[in-house]
Design an enzyme around this catalytic site. Structure first.
Site, PDB file in Angstrom:
ATOM      1  N   ARG A  61       8.805   2.174   8.596  1.00 12.30           N
ATOM      2  CA  ARG A  61       9.388   0.884   8.219  1.00 12.30           C
ATOM      3  C   ARG A  61      10.496   0.989   7.172  1.00 12.30           C
ATOM      4  NH1 ARG A  61       4.758  -0.012  10.210  1.00 12.30           N
ATOM      5  NH2 ARG A  61       4.310   1.861   9.065  1.00 12.30           N
ATOM      6  N   THR A  62      10.191   1.680   6.090  1.00  9.14           N
ATOM      7  CA  THR A  62      11.128   1.623   4.965  1.00  9.14           C
ATOM      8  C   THR A  62      12.468   2.239   5.350  1.00  9.14           C
ATOM      9  OG1 THR A  62       9.231   1.756   3.500  1.00  9.14           O
ATOM     10  CG2 THR A  62      11.385   2.139   2.509  1.00  9.14           C
ATOM     11  N   LYS A  91      15.840  25.782   1.278  1.00  7.82           N
ATOM     12  CA  LYS A  91      16.504  26.936   0.651  1.00  7.82           C
ATOM     13  C   LYS A  91      16.266  26.957  -0.850  1.00  7.82           C
ATOM     14  CE  LYS A  91      20.197  26.373   4.035  1.00  7.82           C
ATOM     15  NZ  LYS A  91      21.587  25.916   4.154  1.00  7.82           N
ATOM     16  N   ARG A 112      12.942   8.490  -0.995  1.00  5.03           N
ATOM     17  CA  ARG A 112      11.472   8.543  -1.062  1.00  5.03           C
ATOM     18  C   ARG A 112      11.087   9.974  -1.407  1.00  5.03           C
ATOM     19  NH1 ARG A 112       7.305   6.007   3.181  1.00  5.03           N
ATOM     20  NH2 ARG A 112       7.914   4.186   1.965  1.00  5.03           N
ATOM     21  N   HIS A 140       6.887   1.239  -5.502  1.00  2.00           N
ATOM     22  CA  HIS A 140       7.608   0.999  -4.246  1.00  2.00           C
ATOM     23  C   HIS A 140       8.209  -0.404  -4.382  1.00  2.00           C
ATOM     24  CE1 HIS A 140       8.809   1.061  -0.195  1.00  2.00           C
ATOM     25  NE2 HIS A 140       7.680   1.372   0.422  1.00  2.00           N
TER      26      HIS A 140
HETATM   27  C1  NCD Z   1       3.608   2.114   2.258  1.00  2.00           C
HETATM   28  C2  NCD Z   1       4.036   3.317   1.438  1.00  2.00           C
HETATM   29  O1  NCD Z   1       4.752   4.191   1.946  1.00  2.00           O
HETATM   30  O2  NCD Z   1       3.673   3.338   0.273  1.00  2.00           O
HETATM   31  N1  NCD Z   1       4.301   2.002   3.465  1.00  2.00           N
HETATM   32  C3  NCD Z   1       5.422   1.228   3.489  1.00  2.00           C
HETATM   33  O3  NCD Z   1       6.425   1.592   2.928  1.00  2.00           O
HETATM   34  N2  NCD Z   1       5.351   0.054   4.112  1.00  2.00           N
HETATM   35  C4  NCD Z   1       2.162   1.963   2.406  1.00  2.00           C
HETATM   36  C5  NCD Z   1       1.350   3.103   2.931  1.00  2.00           C
HETATM   37  O4  NCD Z   1       1.869   4.150   3.314  1.00  2.00           O
HETATM   38  O5  NCD Z   1       0.136   2.908   3.000  1.00  2.00           O
END
Ligand code: NCD
Length: 318
Positions: A61-62, A91, A112, A140
């Site tokens: 999703r993100t 590397k 991320r 997040h």
């Molecule tokens: C979440 C995350 O990556 O923290 N996912 C997201 O971005 N919607 C939640 C999760 O992984 O449980």
């Protein structure tokens, strides 16, 4: 107009109600323009901008919603889908060097990373804004913004709410960000529902008890292991999966998974006006039979995420 926003690192940046409202109304504008096919209204005003997504942890999703948001705004996307495997990280390149390099190619970086605090470190060396798309078990923030935007859309308010947060409160970064963000609103009561081993980190409890301070804006909260105790009271039930990948010991995970399952019977105990949110992905904590209940808002939440992220990108880049 000068941009009010550059990097997005943590939800404490969104203390001002005015800024939140501005983001919400821009997200609404994005949705309307998108649905009416008025793409000109969406476009960034300056030259074609480039978004880089740099992900050291899995995502669906993100990453894809940021990429889709950027394309809808008329921008372009460059991406390393699995940075530890397919980039120069293999590397031995450090995060700060990688950020410096990608900052020469892109106008904004969505990052991320598995380490808490990594986005903050990245901003210190990055020539362009950084958006924290999850830093380990830390925060997040864009998820929390889309969560609260969804609450506002579904219930018409972000004050005077009773919210239950259930599941993996220790490792779930979306819960951490949403707790801080809700704590900044008025008249909020939070119920933290989890097994003992994966309670909310004590520094966040400390924040709610001490730092938040002040009589009027004090957040009241309770911690419990029993979902049934609170389910009939909440306006919002925010469900999360147990974060398997964060456990050192798989037996612990296996013991804790399935601690809470929201099925039709559980939902029947909830208020008719309440809503169920989940950042997704779900594993087995919400039964599929719940998906058609009007209170199940998690797929609408996903959709809102697209427009919310368009709004953020527009504010950062224009
Ligand atoms: C979440 C995350 O990556 O923290 N996912 C997201 O971005 N919607 C939640 C999760 O992984 O449980």
């Amino acid at each position: 107009m000068a941009s009010k926003l550059s990097s997005v690192i943590e939800v404490k940046q969104f203390k001002e109600r005015e800024l939140l409202e501005e983001i919400f109304s821009l997200a609404e504008e994005m949705e309307t323009a998108d649905k009416q096919g008025m793409y000109g209204k969406l476009a960034l005003t300056t030259r074609k901008k480039i978004l880089a997504t740099l992900f050291y942890e899995p995502s669906t999703r993100t990453r894809l919603s940021f990429e889709s948001a950027m394309i809808r705004l008329g921008g372009e996307v460059i991406s390393t889908e699995d940075a530890p495997t397919f980039s120069s990280v293999t590397k031995g390149e450090s995060l700060v060097d990688t950020i410096r390099v990608i900052g020469s190619y892109a106008d904004v970086i969505v990052l991320r990373h598995h380490e808490e605090g990594s986005s903050k470190i990245a901003t210190e060396v990055s020539p362009v804004p950084i958006i924290n798309a999850g830093d380990g078990t830390g925060q997040h923030p864009t998820q929390a913004l889309l969560d609260i935007y969804t609450i506002r859309k579904e219930l018409g308010r972000i004050d005077d709410l009773e919210v239950g947060l259930a599941g993996d409160l220790l490792y779930g970064r979306t819960v951490h960000s949403l707790t801080y963000l809700l704590a900044q609103q008025k008249g909020i009561k939070l119920y933290f529902v989890s097994p003992e081993e994966i309670r909310l980190p004590r520094d966040i409890i400390h924040y709610l008890e001490e730092e938040k301070g002040g009589k009027e804006d004090k957040v009241s909260f309770e911690e419990t292991t029993d979902l049934k105790e609170i389910i009939s009271k909440v306006d919002v039930l925010y469900v999360t999966r147990i974060q398997k990948e964060r456990f050192r010991n798989i037996e612990d995970y296996n013991r804790l998974r399935g601690s809470y399952v929201i099925d039709k019977e559980m939902v029947s105990l909830m208020k008719k006006t309440s809503r169920i949110l989940h950042p997704l992905p779900r594993v087995d904590e919400i039964a599929i039979e719940v998906d058609n209940d009007p209170r199940a808002a998690y797929f609408r939440q996903v959709h809102n995420g697209l427009y919310l992220r368009m709004a953020l990108l527009k504010m950062i880049l224009d």
